[in-house]
Design a protein around this motif. Structure first.
Motif, PDB file in Angstrom:
ATOM      1  N   ASP A  82      39.448  88.145  56.118  1.00  0.00           N
ATOM      2  CA  ASP A  82      39.406  87.795  54.973  1.00  0.00           C
ATOM      3  C   ASP A  82      38.509  86.573  54.569  1.00  0.00           C
ATOM      4  O   ASP A  82      38.523  85.711  55.550  1.00  0.00           O
ATOM      5  CB  ASP A  82      40.950  87.484  54.617  1.00  0.00           C
ATOM      6  CG  ASP A  82      41.299  87.069  53.200  1.00  0.00           C
ATOM      7  OD1 ASP A  82      40.698  87.211  52.245  1.00  0.00           O
ATOM      8  OD2 ASP A  82      42.545  86.552  52.926  1.00  0.00           O
ATOM      9  N   LYS A  83      38.190  86.314  53.181  1.00  0.00           N
ATOM     10  CA  LYS A  83      37.605  85.099  53.013  1.00  0.00           C
ATOM     11  C   LYS A  83      38.406  83.847  52.550  1.00  0.00           C
ATOM     12  O   LYS A  83      37.819  82.941  52.273  1.00  0.00           O
ATOM     13  CB  LYS A  83      36.380  85.213  52.161  1.00  0.00           C
ATOM     14  CG  LYS A  83      35.508  86.259  52.720  1.00  0.00           C
ATOM     15  CD  LYS A  83      33.986  86.294  52.007  1.00  0.00           C
ATOM     16  CE  LYS A  83      32.792  86.884  52.786  1.00  0.00           C
ATOM     17  NZ  LYS A  83      31.710  87.101  51.910  1.00  0.00           N
ATOM     18  N   LYS A  84      39.564  84.366  52.301  1.00  0.00           N
ATOM     19  CA  LYS A  84      40.339  83.311  51.635  1.00  0.00           C
ATOM     20  C   LYS A  84      41.154  82.511  52.711  1.00  0.00           C
ATOM     21  O   LYS A  84      41.664  82.918  53.485  1.00  0.00           O
ATOM     22  CB  LYS A  84      41.413  83.706  50.660  1.00  0.00           C
ATOM     23  CG  LYS A  84      42.516  83.008  49.905  1.00  0.00           C
ATOM     24  CD  LYS A  84      43.254  83.513  48.966  1.00  0.00           C
ATOM     25  CE  LYS A  84      44.317  82.639  48.253  1.00  0.00           C
ATOM     26  NZ  LYS A  84      43.529  81.608  47.636  1.00  0.00           N
ATOM     27  N   ILE A  85      40.911  81.106  52.417  1.00  0.00           N
ATOM     28  CA  ILE A  85      41.632  80.116  53.354  1.00  0.00           C
ATOM     29  C   ILE A  85      43.299  79.816  52.970  1.00  0.00           C
ATOM     30  O   ILE A  85      43.337  79.773  51.964  1.00  0.00           O
ATOM     31  CB  ILE A  85      41.192  78.737  53.504  1.00  0.00           C
ATOM     32  CG1 ILE A  85      39.739  78.968  53.874  1.00  0.00           C
ATOM     33  CG2 ILE A  85      41.713  77.726  54.434  1.00  0.00           C
ATOM     34  CD1 ILE A  85      39.376  79.531  55.361  1.00  0.00           C
ATOM     35  N   MET A  86      44.195  80.374  54.037  1.00  0.00           N
ATOM     36  CA  MET A  86      45.740  79.996  53.553  1.00  0.00           C
ATOM     37  C   MET A  86      46.014  78.681  53.765  1.00  0.00           C
ATOM     38  O   MET A  86      45.501  78.193  54.948  1.00  0.00           O
ATOM     39  CB  MET A  86      46.233  81.119  54.320  1.00  0.00           C
ATOM     40  CG  MET A  86      45.874  82.478  54.293  1.00  0.00           C
ATOM     41  SD  MET A  86      45.960  83.190  52.545  1.00  0.00           S
ATOM     42  CE  MET A  86      47.713  83.036  52.323  1.00  0.00           C
ATOM     43  N   VAL A  87      46.768  78.165  52.889  1.00  0.00           N
ATOM     44  CA  VAL A  87      47.449  76.845  53.066  1.00  0.00           C
ATOM     45  C   VAL A  87      48.066  76.722  54.296  1.00  0.00           C
ATOM     46  O   VAL A  87      48.334  75.766  55.123  1.00  0.00           O
ATOM     47  CB  VAL A  87      48.285  76.362  51.791  1.00  0.00           C
ATOM     48  CG1 VAL A  87      49.200  75.405  52.139  1.00  0.00           C
ATOM     49  CG2 VAL A  87      47.350  76.260  50.627  1.00  0.00           C
ATOM     50  N   GLU A  88      49.046  77.994  54.758  1.00  0.00           N
ATOM     51  CA  GLU A  88      49.863  77.951  55.815  1.00  0.00           C
ATOM     52  C   GLU A  88      48.880  77.779  57.083  1.00  0.00           C
ATOM     53  O   GLU A  88      49.452  76.951  57.990  1.00  0.00           O
ATOM     54  CB  GLU A  88      50.611  79.454  55.918  1.00  0.00           C
ATOM     55  CG  GLU A  88      51.465  79.548  54.963  1.00  0.00           C
ATOM     56  CD  GLU A  88      50.976  80.086  53.450  1.00  0.00           C
ATOM     57  OE1 GLU A  88      49.683  80.302  53.309  1.00  0.00           O
ATOM     58  OE2 GLU A  88      51.613  80.386  52.468  1.00  0.00           O
ATOM     59  N   ASP A  89      47.740  78.239  57.441  1.00  0.00           N
ATOM     60  CA  ASP A  89      46.952  77.961  58.321  1.00  0.00           C
ATOM     61  C   ASP A  89      46.253  76.584  58.442  1.00  0.00           C
ATOM     62  O   ASP A  89      46.405  76.163  59.748  1.00  0.00           O
ATOM     63  CB  ASP A  89      45.613  79.081  58.227  1.00  0.00           C
ATOM     64  CG  ASP A  89      46.137  80.500  58.650  1.00  0.00           C
ATOM     65  OD1 ASP A  89      47.092  80.701  59.171  1.00  0.00           O
ATOM     66  OD2 ASP A  89      45.467  81.243  58.068  1.00  0.00           O
ATOM     67  N   ILE A  90      46.198  75.852  57.382  1.00  0.00           N
ATOM     68  CA  ILE A  90      46.011  74.361  57.286  1.00  0.00           C
ATOM     69  C   ILE A  90      46.985  73.687  57.812  1.00  0.00           C
ATOM     70  O   ILE A  90      46.701  72.831  58.780  1.00  0.00           O
ATOM     71  CB  ILE A  90      45.488  74.200  55.950  1.00  0.00           C
ATOM     72  CG1 ILE A  90      44.195  74.644  55.500  1.00  0.00           C
ATOM     73  CG2 ILE A  90      45.169  72.649  55.719  1.00  0.00           C
ATOM     74  CD1 ILE A  90      43.559  74.499  53.944  1.00  0.00           C
ATOM     75  N   ILE A  91      48.186  74.116  57.334  1.00  0.00           N
ATOM     76  CA  ILE A  91      49.336  73.257  57.801  1.00  0.00           C
ATOM     77  C   ILE A  91      49.470  73.267  59.490  1.00  0.00           C
ATOM     78  O   ILE A  91      49.914  72.447  59.860  1.00  0.00           O
ATOM     79  CB  ILE A  91      50.588  73.545  57.215  1.00  0.00           C
ATOM     80  CG1 ILE A  91      50.568  73.363  55.565  1.00  0.00           C
ATOM     81  CG2 ILE A  91      51.827  73.039  57.602  1.00  0.00           C
ATOM     82  CD1 ILE A  91      50.096  71.696  55.280  1.00  0.00           C
ATOM     83  N   LEU A  92      49.517  74.673  59.657  1.00  0.00           N
ATOM     84  CA  LEU A  92      49.610  74.890  60.902  1.00  0.00           C
ATOM     85  C   LEU A  92      48.563  74.204  62.189  1.00  0.00           C
ATOM     86  O   LEU A  92      48.843  73.585  63.092  1.00  0.00           O
ATOM     87  CB  LEU A  92      49.515  76.550  61.552  1.00  0.00           C
ATOM     88  CG  LEU A  92      49.718  76.905  62.871  1.00  0.00           C
ATOM     89  CD1 LEU A  92      51.052  76.629  63.365  1.00  0.00           C
ATOM     90  CD2 LEU A  92      49.728  78.334  63.016  1.00  0.00           C
ATOM     91  N   GLY A  93      47.268  74.059  61.497  1.00  0.00           N
ATOM     92  CA  GLY A  93      46.251  73.433  61.942  1.00  0.00           C
ATOM     93  C   GLY A  93      46.504  71.952  62.230  1.00  0.00           C
ATOM     94  O   GLY A  93      46.375  71.271  63.201  1.00  0.00           O
TER      95      GLY A  93
END
Length: 484
Positions: free
Chosen positions: A461-472
């Motif tokens: 997928d090319k969409k960056i998820m907010v959930e992944d940013i928060i986990l990072g």
């Protein structure tokens, strides 16, 4: 005879010709120079060693240097080549430094083992009365190089012969402040401490061999002999994100890189101020200290080298200074930016002398102080803590720049510029909220962006998820011992 001229940096002496023909022009010029050298040396051999002394029956047995064309060059008075109409790197160098005949002959002598080593084979001639080579010739045979390697004694024989008065004048060619050694064009290998100084081997440094032949400069390879790595980046100065006050301080360094030489030479301030510019970058990890050093170099097309302190600092007395000297010697007159990351290991506070180790540690700092003052380029010391750096160094610094953690506005700029154009990051309102709520350094933000981008690729997928940013972000906080 000593040349104390503060010459151009090596990069500034370049041929005013299209790049296509630089190598050809250098070859033509060096061929003329070598031919002149051959004739001068054959004259010296014929004058200095008459047939009676060598017990030779005819001229055919007399030691001679073979010409570059493959034949034998007979005795002749040949004028020094006029290089004024040449446009090779070599002729530009000779012209700029106004090298005299002795200096040009010395330079060609040192170059010949690299370009036409067979020309010096005549110096292997055997003195029949002694059953060995001629002491007057000097020189050595290398361990792998089968040809004749000249020493200072070789040069003194060719230039001065038995004229002691002139030989003594020639000694100035080998002084540290002569242009050949002050600018690291030639090097001397002195061998054992008990050997006479004039038995020292004469070498042309690698970068000048390349410079005089191909017109290019060989980038030094990271090794124990050069414990520094060249730093590069694909980013531009406009990509640097720091607060306004830090940028104002960096502007002083940028202006010095642009106008420092004019200040020193044209304005005559070299008589009043120390050469070079020394700066301390301090602040938390990931705030842009290393990136700034690289971008300053890129802005002015200057190489940036990070000193590997793990290969420099030694527990053995005097070794740290020797290791650093290798870097400083290579860097002189090349306008390199020297970057000392985690400089505390070298520039930490001096201690009171309680034992011999303290004494030698303080001597190392004294050496560094002097070497920093003498270096004509930009030196950047980087440290996480300003207070760890010895006051003696801070007094000699031209600038102390604090890299603080980015504030909300700077964090948002880093977030917005950090994602690939191939992906779709969260909308501006979400990114503004993330930048406002989470205090991260620039380096940590880029780690989060990398993590979130990899997660998107893993989902195809090319969409960056907010959930992944928060986990990072949680991962970054955990590394620092913090919680969200």
């Amino acid at each position: 005879m000593v040349m104390k001229k503060s010459g151009k940096d090596i990069e500034q002496i370049s041929p005013v010709v299209p790049a296509r023909n630089v190598t050809g022009l250098n070859a033509e010029t060096l061929t003329r120079e070598v031919t002149w050298f051959v004739n001068v040396v054959n004259k010296k051999l014929m004058d200095f060693f008459p047939a009676e002394k060598l017990h030779l029956n005819n001229d055919a047995e007399r030691p001679e240097i073979v010409s570059s064309s493959g034949g034998t060059t007979k005795f002749a008075d040949v004028a020094m080549p006029d290089l004024s109409n040449d446009h090779s790197v070599y002729s530009d160098f000779v012209s700029y430094y106004k090298l005299n005949a002795d200096e040009r002959l010395l330079l060609v002598l040192a170059l010949i083992p690299y370009i036409q080593p067979h020309l010096l084979d005549a110096f292997f001639s055997v003195n029949k009365s002694m059953g060995r080579g001629y002491t007057e010739f000097g020189g050595v045979k290398g361990s792998r190089h089968s040809g004749f390697i000249p020493t200072i004694e070789t040069a003194l024989f060719l230039l001065g012969g038995n004229d002691l008065s002139y030989r003594f004048k020639l000694y100035s060619l080998f002084e540290p402040d002569h242009i050949f050694f002050a600018h690291n064009i030639l090097q001397l290998d002195q061998g054992g401490a008990t050997e006479p100084f004039y038995c020292s081997i004469i070498n042309v440094t690698d970068e000048y061999v390349d410079f005089f032949t191909t017109g290019n400069l060989r980038k030094p390879q990271f090794s124990p002999d050069f414990p520094a790595k060249r730093l590069t980046t694909g980013m531009e100065w406009s990509d640097l994100v720091v607060d306004d006050y830090t940028m104002q301080q960096l502007d002083e360094i940028r202006i010095w890189l642009q106008h420092g030489e004019t200040l020193q030479t044209d304005w005559g301030m070299n008589k009043k101020i120390k050469p070079g510019f020394k700066a301390l970058f301090h602040g938390s990890p990931g705030t842009g200290k290393t990136l700034t050093a690289i971008l300053l170099g890129k802005l002015f097309n200057l190489d940036v080298y990070r000193i590997d302190l793990s290969m420099v600092v030694s527990k053995y007395i005097g070794e740290t200074e020797k290791n650093l000297e290798k870097v400083f010697k290579k860097a002189e007159n090349k306008r390199w930016i020297l970057f000392f990351d985690e400089a505390d290991a070298l520039f930490s506070k001096r201690t009171s002398i309680s034992d011999s180790n303290d004494k030698y540690a303080n001597q190392e700092i004294a050496y560094l102080l002097q070497r920093l003052e003498d270096y004509p380029g930009l030196v950047i010391l980087a440290s996480n803590m300003r207070n760890n750096v010895d006051e003696a160094f801070t007094r000699r610094l031209n600038s102390i720049v604090h890299f603080q953690k980015p504030q909300s506005r700077e964090r948002l700029r880093i977030w917005n510029a950090g994602f690939s154009p191939e992906c779709t990051p969260p909308d501006s309102e979400q990114m503004q909220q993330i930048a406002h709520q989470h205090e991260l350094s620039g380096g940590s933000i880029m780690n989060v962006i990398q993590y979130a981008s990899l997660m998107a690729l893993n989902r195809n997928d090319k969409k960056i998820m907010v959930e992944d940013i928060i986990l990072g972000i949680k991962k970054e906080f955990k590394k620092e011992g913090k919680t969200m």
